[in-house]
Design an enzyme around this catalytic site. Structure first.
Site, PDB file in Angstrom:
ATOM      1  N   ARG A  64       0.830  -1.210   0.000  1.00 59.93           N
ATOM      2  CA  ARG A  64       0.000   0.000   0.000  1.00 59.93           C
ATOM      3  C   ARG A  64       0.868   1.265   0.000  1.00 59.93           C
ATOM      4  O   ARG A  64       0.539   2.264  -0.643  1.00 59.93           O
ATOM      5  CB  ARG A  64      -0.918  -0.010   1.230  1.00 59.93           C
ATOM      6  CG  ARG A  64      -1.888   1.148   1.244  1.00 59.93           C
ATOM      7  CD  ARG A  64      -2.904   1.049   2.356  1.00 59.93           C
ATOM      8  NE  ARG A  64      -3.876   2.132   2.255  1.00 59.93           N
ATOM      9  CZ  ARG A  64      -4.301   2.862   3.277  1.00 59.93           C
ATOM     10  NH1 ARG A  64      -3.865   2.609   4.493  1.00 59.93           N
ATOM     11  NH2 ARG A  64      -5.166   3.837   3.099  1.00 59.93           N
ATOM     12  N   HIS A  68       0.592   4.844  -2.332  1.00 60.15           N
ATOM     13  CA  HIS A  68       0.414   6.183  -1.761  1.00 60.15           C
ATOM     14  C   HIS A  68       1.630   7.075  -2.026  1.00 60.15           C
ATOM     15  O   HIS A  68       1.508   8.293  -2.054  1.00 60.15           O
ATOM     16  CB  HIS A  68       0.091   6.078  -0.268  1.00 60.15           C
ATOM     17  CG  HIS A  68      -1.307   5.599  -0.035  1.00 60.15           C
ATOM     18  ND1 HIS A  68      -2.324   6.411   0.413  1.00 60.15           N
ATOM     19  CD2 HIS A  68      -1.874   4.385  -0.246  1.00 60.15           C
ATOM     20  CE1 HIS A  68      -3.456   5.717   0.484  1.00 60.15           C
ATOM     21  NE2 HIS A  68      -3.206   4.475   0.095  1.00 60.15           N
TER      22      HIS A  68
HETATM   23  C1  HEM Z   1      -9.221   3.233  -6.097  1.00 58.15           C
HETATM   24  C2  HEM Z   1      -8.065   3.102  -5.522  1.00 58.15           C
HETATM   25  C3  HEM Z   1      -7.909   2.648  -4.106  1.00 58.15           C
HETATM   26  C4  HEM Z   1      -8.637   2.945  -2.998  1.00 58.15           C
HETATM   27  C5  HEM Z   1      -9.848   3.865  -2.910  1.00 58.15           C
HETATM   28  C6  HEM Z   1      -8.064   2.215  -1.887  1.00 58.15           C
HETATM   29  C7  HEM Z   1      -8.531   2.261  -0.596  1.00 58.15           C
HETATM   30  C8  HEM Z   1      -8.042   1.497   0.440  1.00 58.15           C
HETATM   31  C9  HEM Z   1      -8.560   1.511   1.783  1.00 58.15           C
HETATM   32  C10 HEM Z   1      -9.690   2.373   2.278  1.00 58.15           C
HETATM   33  C11 HEM Z   1      -7.836   0.621   2.506  1.00 58.15           C
HETATM   34  C12 HEM Z   1      -7.968   0.332   4.001  1.00 58.15           C
HETATM   35  C13 HEM Z   1      -6.931   1.166   4.736  1.00 58.15           C
HETATM   36  C14 HEM Z   1      -6.900   1.030   6.234  1.00 58.15           C
HETATM   37  O1  HEM Z   1      -7.884   0.643   6.845  1.00 58.15           O
HETATM   38  O2  HEM Z   1      -5.851   1.358   6.817  1.00 58.15           O
HETATM   39  C15 HEM Z   1      -6.875   0.047   1.619  1.00 58.15           C
HETATM   40  C16 HEM Z   1      -5.972  -0.909   1.976  1.00 58.15           C
HETATM   41  C17 HEM Z   1      -5.001  -1.387   1.145  1.00 58.15           C
HETATM   42  N1  HEM Z   1      -4.711  -0.939  -0.120  1.00 58.15           N
HETATM   43 FE1  HEM Z   1      -5.875   0.223  -1.244  1.00 58.15          FE
HETATM   44  N2  HEM Z   1      -6.994   1.508  -2.343  1.00 58.15           N
HETATM   45  C18 HEM Z   1      -6.859   1.739  -3.678  1.00 58.15           C
HETATM   46  C19 HEM Z   1      -5.870   1.255  -4.505  1.00 58.15           C
HETATM   47  C20 HEM Z   1      -4.785   0.534  -4.072  1.00 58.15           C
HETATM   48  C21 HEM Z   1      -3.621   0.242  -4.866  1.00 58.15           C
HETATM   49  C22 HEM Z   1      -3.405   0.728  -6.295  1.00 58.15           C
HETATM   50  C23 HEM Z   1      -2.794  -0.506  -4.084  1.00 58.15           C
HETATM   51  C24 HEM Z   1      -1.441  -1.057  -4.403  1.00 58.15           C
HETATM   52  C25 HEM Z   1      -1.008  -1.323  -5.607  1.00 58.15           C
HETATM   53  C26 HEM Z   1      -3.465  -0.698  -2.814  1.00 58.15           C
HETATM   54  C27 HEM Z   1      -3.004  -1.470  -1.789  1.00 58.15           C
HETATM   55  C28 HEM Z   1      -3.649  -1.655  -0.584  1.00 58.15           C
HETATM   56  C29 HEM Z   1      -3.263  -2.650   0.393  1.00 58.15           C
HETATM   57  C30 HEM Z   1      -2.188  -3.701   0.215  1.00 58.15           C
HETATM   58  C31 HEM Z   1      -4.108  -2.466   1.491  1.00 58.15           C
HETATM   59  C32 HEM Z   1      -4.086  -3.230   2.818  1.00 58.15           C
HETATM   60  C33 HEM Z   1      -3.238  -2.450   3.813  1.00 58.15           C
HETATM   61  C34 HEM Z   1      -3.159  -3.098   5.186  1.00 58.15           C
HETATM   62  O3  HEM Z   1      -3.480  -4.257   5.354  1.00 58.15           O
HETATM   63  O4  HEM Z   1      -2.734  -2.374   6.113  1.00 58.15           O
HETATM   64  N3  HEM Z   1      -4.648  -0.033  -2.825  1.00 58.15           N
HETATM   65  N4  HEM Z   1      -7.012   0.601   0.368  1.00 58.15           N
END
Ligand code: HEM
Length: 326
Positions: A64, A68
């Site tokens: 993630r 970002h």
């Molecule tokens: C439309 C685009 C995206 C949105 C709106 C989005 C939104 C989110 C949200 C709301 C979370 C939960 C965060 C938390 O509770 O701390 C999350 C987790 C995560 N996102 Fe995304 N995300 C997007 C795209 C991506 C992309 C492009 C990647 C990587 C290539 C990514 C990788 C991750 C990962 C691996 C997690 C899990 C993090 C954890 O377990 O702490 N996301 N994302």
């Protein structure tokens, strides 16, 4: 007429961004450190391996972090700068982003063996690659040579994709970074095959969808009950639930089936089924029997994301520590 002008401006902006992307892409290369710091990738991998062994959640956290980093001012490590109160990390869109200490400890080890050579931005990209491969995702080669940015401002992170954005807005936010609909599906749904979300991000989807006071009608009814039980109204918004309900610890294509079947967890993943183009991409991966093409395509999309707005040549700097500019 005004609509036409706006469309023209959007298309023109996309073309410019794509051109910049292609130009910067040409300047990164595989094995950039092979002579100046031959053990760089091994050192980073060792640090990531240890971090994931200590806590498997770190794999998702590092993946993630690269998203970002790259979506704000390009992949330049600007999210790591923590000198000012109004730094990028403080932006609402960066809530819950972590892994900075892992990057810093890899960087500290690199500085011992080859000071001033390896950028923090490259450490972020390589660490994300290693993290993915450690949870049974693909291993892919990452072109390197990124230099670090010198600016980190909360205000610059306002346009990060938001979990409650419409599919049109999400598509646009990826397109201006030079990423196609296919990249969008692979990167956002693909990455969410691992990791967790705080109930905080589920509030609107479960209890006030589109401001109407109800739930997202796209959620499978049986699944809605499960989600509500895990994230009750007025419950603890810090409770975390898996993003991929069916196979949360495996880097697999199951997330696409979840989206198709109305069992996606966060709204932005579910939205990928609202649009004919992204729906067709989700369906094609959901129908595939083997992981190979999903893994390969995800890897290609990660390399593409890693090229966004990179600083090379004489731009930027190689930071001594990742949390502060030189
Ligand atoms: C439309 C685009 C995206 C949105 C709106 C989005 C939104 C989110 C949200 C709301 C979370 C939960 C965060 C938390 O509770 O701390 C999350 C987790 C995560 N996102 Fe995304 N995300 C997007 C795209 C991506 C992309 C492009 C990647 C990587 C290539 C990514 C990788 C991750 C990962 C691996 C997690 C899990 C993090 C954890 O377990 O702490 N996301 N994302």
């Amino acid at each position: 007429m005004q609509k036409l002008a706006t469309q023209f401006t959007l298309i023109f902006a996309s073309v410019i961004v794509s051109t910049i992307l292609v130009v910067s892409q040409a300047q990164l290369r595989l094995g950039f450190y092979s002579e100046t710091c031959p053990n760089a990738e091994t050192i980073i991998r060792e640090v990531v391996q240890k971090a994931v062994a200590n806590d498997p959640r770190n794999a998702a956290i590092l993946l993630r972090l690269q998203f970002h980093d790259c979506f704000v001012q390009g992949c330049d490590g600007s999210i790591l700068i923590r000198e000012d109160e109004d730094g990028e990390l403080k932006a609402p869109g960066n809530l819950g982003v972590g892994g900075l200490d892992i990057i810093e400890s890899a960087k500290a080890r690199l500085e011992q063996v080859c000071p001033g050579i390896v950028s923090c931005a490259d450490v972020v990209a390589l660490a994300a690659r290693d993290a993915v491969s450690l949870v049974n995702g693909p291993f892919y080669h990452v072109p390197t040579g990124r230099r670090d940015g010198r600016l980190s401002k909360m205000s610059l992170a306002q346009k990060l994709p938001d979990v409650d954005d419409s599919i049109d807005v999400i598509k646009f936010k990826f397109r201006v970074k030079g990423l196609s609909d296919q990249d969008l599906v692979l990167l956002s749904a693909g990455a969410h095959t691992i990791g967790v979300t705080a109930c905080f991000f589920m509030q609107k989807r479960l209890y006030n969808f589109s401001g109407g006071g109800g739930s997202d009608p796209g959620i499978n009814p049986g699944f809605l009950q499960k989600l509500k039980a895990k994230c009750p109204v007025n419950g603890d918004v810090n409770v975390r639930i898996p993003l991929d309900w069916s196979t949360q610890n495996v880097f697999d294509v199951e997330i696409m089936r979840n989206i198709r079947d109305g069992t996606a967890v966060i709204a932005s993943d579910a939205r990928l089924y609202d649009d004919p183009e992204t729906r067709q991409i989700v369906d094609s991966y959901a129908a595939s029997q083997e992981a190979t093409s999903f893994h390969q395509d995800f890897a290609d999309a990660m390399v593409k994301m890693g090229n966004i707005g990179v600083k090379t040549g004489s731009r930027g700097e190689i930071r001594r520590v990742c949390s502060a500019v030189n």
